[in-house]
Design a protein around this motif. Structure first.
Motif, mmCIF file in Angstrom:
data_model
loop_
_atom_site.group_PDB
_atom_site.id
_atom_site.type_symbol
_atom_site.label_atom_id
_atom_site.label_comp_id
_atom_site.label_asym_id
_atom_site.label_seq_id
_atom_site.Cartn_x
_atom_site.Cartn_y
_atom_site.Cartn_z
ATOM 1 N N GLU A 161 23.306 -36.024 -8.748
ATOM 2 C CA GLU A 161 21.929 -35.977 -9.159
ATOM 3 C C GLU A 161 21.672 -35.783 -10.684
ATOM 4 O O GLU A 161 21.002 -36.374 -11.421
ATOM 5 N N TRP A 162 22.423 -34.726 -11.404
ATOM 6 C CA TRP A 162 22.269 -34.183 -12.576
ATOM 7 C C TRP A 162 22.868 -35.358 -13.594
ATOM 8 O O TRP A 162 22.626 -35.507 -14.453
ATOM 9 N N VAL A 163 24.069 -36.079 -13.305
ATOM 10 C CA VAL A 163 24.548 -36.928 -14.128
ATOM 11 C C VAL A 163 23.713 -38.249 -14.257
ATOM 12 O O VAL A 163 23.553 -38.678 -15.274
ATOM 13 N N ARG A 164 23.021 -38.489 -13.094
ATOM 14 C CA ARG A 164 22.259 -39.590 -13.118
ATOM 15 C C ARG A 164 20.679 -39.427 -13.738
ATOM 16 O O ARG A 164 20.299 -40.050 -14.639
ATOM 17 N N ALA A 165 20.273 -38.209 -13.567
ATOM 18 C CA ALA A 165 18.983 -37.915 -13.638
ATOM 19 C C ALA A 165 18.884 -37.240 -15.156
ATOM 20 O O ALA A 165 17.792 -37.334 -15.733
ATOM 21 N N LYS A 166 19.652 -36.121 -15.385
ATOM 22 C CA LYS A 166 19.365 -35.315 -16.506
ATOM 23 C C LYS A 166 20.823 -35.171 -17.209
ATOM 24 O O LYS A 166 21.319 -33.993 -17.085
ATOM 25 N N PRO A 167 21.208 -36.162 -17.770
ATOM 26 C CA PRO A 167 22.994 -36.057 -18.200
ATOM 27 C C PRO A 167 22.843 -35.262 -19.320
ATOM 28 O O PRO A 167 24.065 -34.323 -19.487
ATOM 29 N N ALA A 168 21.796 -34.435 -20.209
ATOM 30 C CA ALA A 168 21.922 -33.792 -21.114
ATOM 31 C C ALA A 168 22.279 -32.364 -20.601
ATOM 32 O O ALA A 168 23.005 -31.392 -21.540
ATOM 33 N N PHE A 169 22.007 -32.157 -19.416
ATOM 34 C CA PHE A 169 22.150 -30.717 -18.855
ATOM 35 C C PHE A 169 23.315 -30.389 -17.791
ATOM 36 O O PHE A 169 23.387 -29.550 -17.109
ATOM 37 N N VAL A 170 24.107 -31.665 -17.792
ATOM 38 C CA VAL A 170 25.175 -31.570 -16.418
ATOM 39 C C VAL A 170 26.094 -30.409 -16.784
ATOM 40 O O VAL A 170 26.295 -29.892 -15.854
ATOM 41 N N GLN A 171 26.536 -30.263 -18.394
ATOM 42 C CA GLN A 171 27.576 -29.323 -18.392
ATOM 43 C C GLN A 171 26.978 -28.061 -18.088
ATOM 44 O O GLN A 171 27.689 -27.088 -17.610
ATOM 45 N N ALA A 203 33.156 -42.599 -11.044
ATOM 46 C CA ALA A 203 32.357 -43.825 -10.989
ATOM 47 C C ALA A 203 30.821 -43.570 -11.387
ATOM 48 O O ALA A 203 30.368 -44.194 -12.023
ATOM 49 N N VAL A 204 30.427 -42.597 -10.841
ATOM 50 C CA VAL A 204 29.090 -42.205 -11.145
ATOM 51 C C VAL A 204 28.720 -41.918 -12.380
ATOM 52 O O VAL A 204 27.599 -42.368 -13.064
ATOM 53 N N ALA A 205 29.519 -41.107 -13.058
ATOM 54 C CA ALA A 205 29.470 -40.648 -14.369
ATOM 55 C C ALA A 205 29.520 -41.878 -15.366
ATOM 56 O O ALA A 205 28.624 -42.065 -16.519
ATOM 57 N N GLU A 206 30.537 -42.590 -15.112
ATOM 58 C CA GLU A 206 30.654 -44.086 -16.003
ATOM 59 C C GLU A 206 29.608 -44.990 -15.649
ATOM 60 O O GLU A 206 28.802 -45.617 -16.892
ATOM 61 N N GLU A 207 29.013 -44.834 -14.554
ATOM 62 C CA GLU A 207 27.842 -45.843 -14.464
ATOM 63 C C GLU A 207 26.605 -45.269 -15.157
ATOM 64 O O GLU A 207 25.813 -45.998 -15.705
ATOM 65 N N ALA A 208 26.457 -43.917 -15.416
ATOM 66 C CA ALA A 208 25.484 -43.208 -16.097
ATOM 67 C C ALA A 208 25.692 -43.186 -17.527
ATOM 68 O O ALA A 208 24.692 -42.733 -18.252
ATOM 69 N N GLU A 209 26.729 -43.505 -17.860
ATOM 70 C CA GLU A 209 27.116 -43.395 -19.337
ATOM 71 C C GLU A 209 27.208 -41.974 -19.919
ATOM 72 O O GLU A 209 26.740 -41.577 -20.947
ATOM 73 N N SER A 210 27.714 -41.151 -18.955
ATOM 74 C CA SER A 210 27.570 -39.462 -19.180
ATOM 75 C C SER A 210 29.076 -39.216 -19.507
ATOM 76 O O SER A 210 29.889 -39.047 -18.929
ATOM 77 N N SER A 211 29.017 -38.784 -20.904
ATOM 78 C CA SER A 211 30.325 -38.263 -21.539
ATOM 79 C C SER A 211 30.647 -36.899 -20.775
ATOM 80 O O SER A 211 31.844 -36.706 -20.340
ATOM 81 N N ALA A 212 29.746 -35.948 -20.723
ATOM 82 C CA ALA A 212 29.962 -34.734 -19.958
ATOM 83 C C ALA A 212 30.532 -34.982 -18.531
ATOM 84 O O ALA A 212 31.164 -34.410 -18.021
ATOM 85 N N ASP A 225 13.957 -25.939 -21.814
ATOM 86 C CA ASP A 225 15.153 -26.000 -22.449
ATOM 87 C C ASP A 225 16.007 -24.794 -22.775
ATOM 88 O O ASP A 225 16.345 -24.654 -23.981
ATOM 89 N N LEU A 226 16.257 -24.236 -21.700
ATOM 90 C CA LEU A 226 16.928 -23.131 -21.646
ATOM 91 C C LEU A 226 18.549 -23.023 -21.124
ATOM 92 O O LEU A 226 18.686 -23.074 -19.664
ATOM 93 N N PRO A 227 19.409 -23.683 -21.624
ATOM 94 C CA PRO A 227 20.874 -24.123 -20.916
ATOM 95 C C PRO A 227 21.393 -22.725 -20.204
ATOM 96 O O PRO A 227 21.560 -23.095 -19.094
ATOM 97 N N ARG A 228 21.275 -21.720 -20.813
ATOM 98 C CA ARG A 228 22.284 -20.618 -20.153
ATOM 99 C C ARG A 228 21.291 -20.437 -18.789
ATOM 100 O O ARG A 228 22.098 -20.193 -17.776
ATOM 101 N N GLU A 229 20.237 -20.387 -18.848
ATOM 102 C CA GLU A 229 19.173 -19.925 -17.577
ATOM 103 C C GLU A 229 19.561 -21.091 -16.541
ATOM 104 O O GLU A 229 19.402 -20.934 -15.248
ATOM 105 N N VAL A 230 19.628 -22.475 -17.060
ATOM 106 C CA VAL A 230 19.912 -23.586 -16.110
ATOM 107 C C VAL A 230 21.245 -23.374 -15.508
ATOM 108 O O VAL A 230 21.468 -23.389 -14.190
ATOM 109 N N GLY A 231 22.249 -22.761 -16.274
ATOM 110 C CA GLY A 231 23.622 -22.403 -15.452
ATOM 111 C C GLY A 231 23.672 -21.202 -14.436
ATOM 112 O O GLY A 231 24.132 -21.336 -13.519
ATOM 113 N N GLU A 232 22.870 -20.125 -15.097
ATOM 114 C CA GLU A 232 22.360 -19.000 -14.129
ATOM 115 C C GLU A 232 21.984 -19.335 -12.861
ATOM 116 O O GLU A 232 22.277 -18.780 -11.741
#
Length: 567
Positions: free
Chosen positions: A305-315, A347-356, A273-280
């Motif tokens: 992939e990330w919108v569908r599987a791990k929407p909390a980390f897509v940003q 369209a992918v993001a709307e299907e996954a209901e991902s605001s990000a 659960d390290l968002p910055r390191e995910v980004g790096e």
């Protein structure tokens, strides 16, 4: 009479302990004359040297008249006629006064220290270094040589005296200094301090641009981690080690290996659960794919992939791709392709209901519309993007949406609205690890949005302070060209050529995007200010042609309008 002049870290003059107010130097050339004489041997020079330095393109009569004005206003600011004398065409500074210049005191102390080995002598000399030579004049070309000389002297002093902390303050990315401090900490048994030094170096090397510590530095870091046993090493420390090795492989041209490490590291960062390191890790993966000409395909697959599987980390994944997406995706010709890709991602993001995901897709759609000249459509998408990204707390993407909305306001001549958006964006930019990039981009707009000549000068100066050696060069391009255009339009031509030369060097390193067109436009403004109208028209025509090739009709129209405004 005693005259004291400070050149290191600031420009200040006092006469008989009476400080001369900064406002008294409102004539820039008067202050420049004093600065130039203060730096010359024996503080004197032939009048023709001064004319050549300040007015190289002027005819001798005009340059002579300008020099006489500069001498007059310098004398007025100093409060005494004989503090600037002219005899046999030689200009002298305070020839009959006691002259105390901080740079001379530092130079003398540094030379004494470097001839010996006494620690206290190095420290005393270092204490006399008040900062960078005339830091508010970084684009004044005649200061380049003395500035480089004095800074090298200071660096040599610190290195010889092993004043590592001061050397890091001078250059946070100096690996010799950081490694020395890490080794000192290890010798003292301080694992925590050694790790802190490594993290400080890592933060200053801009991992998101593919610059990381050397293999020797990483080895020291691993030694620090091993001090208290593998079981006590936390996930973030393991991830930093892995990222650092990935950057070593990237810099060595081993792109597949760098990609493999990036994917493995991102999985670890996700689990911890390290968002910055995910980004790096995403940035490392993106850089490796860019080197292999695979980035657009990677970005598409990553987003889906990330919108569908791990929407909390897509940003956070998008944060890692931010500079690359702006460089490769949204700054080139083919905005229909960008819009098509963004529609698919939406369209992918709307299907996954991902605001990000929806927000990032709207951001891309808004940018594509903006570059294509469709301001109303762009504003609609970007406003929606800002709202969605605010809800998702996707800070970097939201700041980018605000930046583009400010550009639209400027296109419509609404400087007041652009200024409000810029202030909002700057406040939010501080909250993300990408703040150095985002603030640089916002500052370019601040220069363009400034409403008065004084405000323009203040924003340019604020922007200059961001142009440190480690600054993101692609993100600095808009600031460099905006400042050059503003200075040329204000008739302040002395600093323009140097700025544009720097911008051309960077553009040559990062081929693509609108930078070549922007440089031609800035050169046109410069040539017009120099009364070189034929060359100005040719530059504007070239800029318009390049903007047309990029599919940027509004930028093209602006350059064509500049051509029609001559005479």
């Amino acid at each position: 009479m005693r005259v004291s002049i400070h050149l290191l870290g600031r420009f200040a003059v006092s006469v008989d302990d009476r400080p001369i107010p900064a406002a008294d130097w409102r004539r820039d050339r008067a202050a420049a004359l004093v600065k130039l004489l203060a730096l010359k041997p024996a503080h004197r020079m032939h009048r023709e040297q001064a004319m050549e330095t300040f007015w190289p393109d002027a005819d001798p009569e005009a340059a002579g008249a300008s020099l006489r004005k500069a001498v007059h206003f310098a004398r007025r600011a100093l409060g005494a006629h004989d503090l600037i004398t002219i005899s046999n065409d030689v200009i002298a500074l305070a020839p009959n006064a006691e002259l105390d210049i901080d740079i001379e005191g530092f130079e003398a102390a540094a030379k004494t220290a470097l001839r010996g080995s006494e620690k206290s002598a190095f420290e005393r000399a270092a204490d006399l270094y008040g900062g960078r030579l005339l830091p508010d004049d970084i684009f004044v070309e005649w200061l380049d040589a003395p500035r480089a000389q004095i800074q090298q002297r200071y660096s040599d002093l610190l290195r010889a005296g092993e004043l590592w902390q001061r050397l890091i303050a001078l250059d946070p990315a100096d690996e010799q200094a950081q490694c020395a401090l890490m080794q000192t900490a290890l010798d003292a048994g301080s694992r925590v301090e050694a790790i802190r030094q490594f993290n400080q170096l890592r933060d200053n090397l801009h991992a998101e641009l593919g610059v990381g510590p050397s293999a020797a530095t990483i080895a020291l870091y691993e030694k620090a981690l091993a001090l208290s046993g593998a079981e006590t090493v936390n996930p973030s420390e393991r991830i930093r080690t892995s990222l650092a090795w990935g950057l070593v492989h990237l810099q060595s041209g081993e792109f597949d290996k760098a990609s493999e490490i990036a994917r493995q590291t991102r999985d670890l960062a996700l689990g911890a659960d390290l968002p910055r390191e995910v980004g790096e890790a995403s940035a490392l993966l993106g850089l490796a794919s860019m080197m292999q000409a695979r980035w657009p395909q990677l970005f598409r697959s990553e987003f889906i992939e990330w919108v569908r599987a791990k929407p909390a980390f897509v940003q956070h994944v998008f944060d890692g791709h931010l500079c690359l997406s702006e460089f490769c995706l949204c700054s080139a010709k083919g905005h229909a392709e960008v819009a098509g890709l963004a529609q698919e991602l939406l369209a992918v993001a709307e299907e996954a209901e991902s605001s990000a995901g929806r927000g990032l897709a709207c951001l891309l759609l808004g940018e594509a519309a903006l570059f294509s000249g469709e301001l109303d459509r762009a504003e609609q998408f970007l406003t929606e993007a800002e709202k969605l990204l605010l809800a998702a707390d996707a800070v970097a993407g939201r700041v980018l949406a605000i930046e583009r909305l400010a550009e639209i306001a400027l296109e419509r001549g609404q400087k007041w609205r652009a200024s409000r958006l810029i202030q909002r964006g700057l406040g939010d930019a501080e909250r993300t690890w990408l703040s150095p990039h985002l603030i640089m981009r916002m500052q370019a707009l601040a220069v363009r949005a400034a409403a008065t000549p004084k405000m323009v000068a203040e924003e340019i100066l604020a922007g200059d302070r961001l142009l440190t050696p480690g600054a993101c060069q692609p993100c600095s391009m808009a600031l460099r060209t905006a400042s050059a255009i503003a200075l040329a339009e204000a008739g302040e031509l002395e600093q323009v050529d140097r700025r544009l030369n720097d911008a051309e060097r960077i553009a040559g390193m990062w081929q693509g995007g609108p930078w070549a067109a922007a440089l031609w436009e800035a050169r046109g403004v410069q040539r017009r200010a120099q009364d070189k109208e034929v060359r100005a028209l040719a530059a504007f025509e070239e800029a318009a042609s390049r903007y047309e090739e990029l599919g940027r009709p509004r930028d093209q129209a602006r350059c064509l309008a500049r051509m029609g405004n001559h005479g």
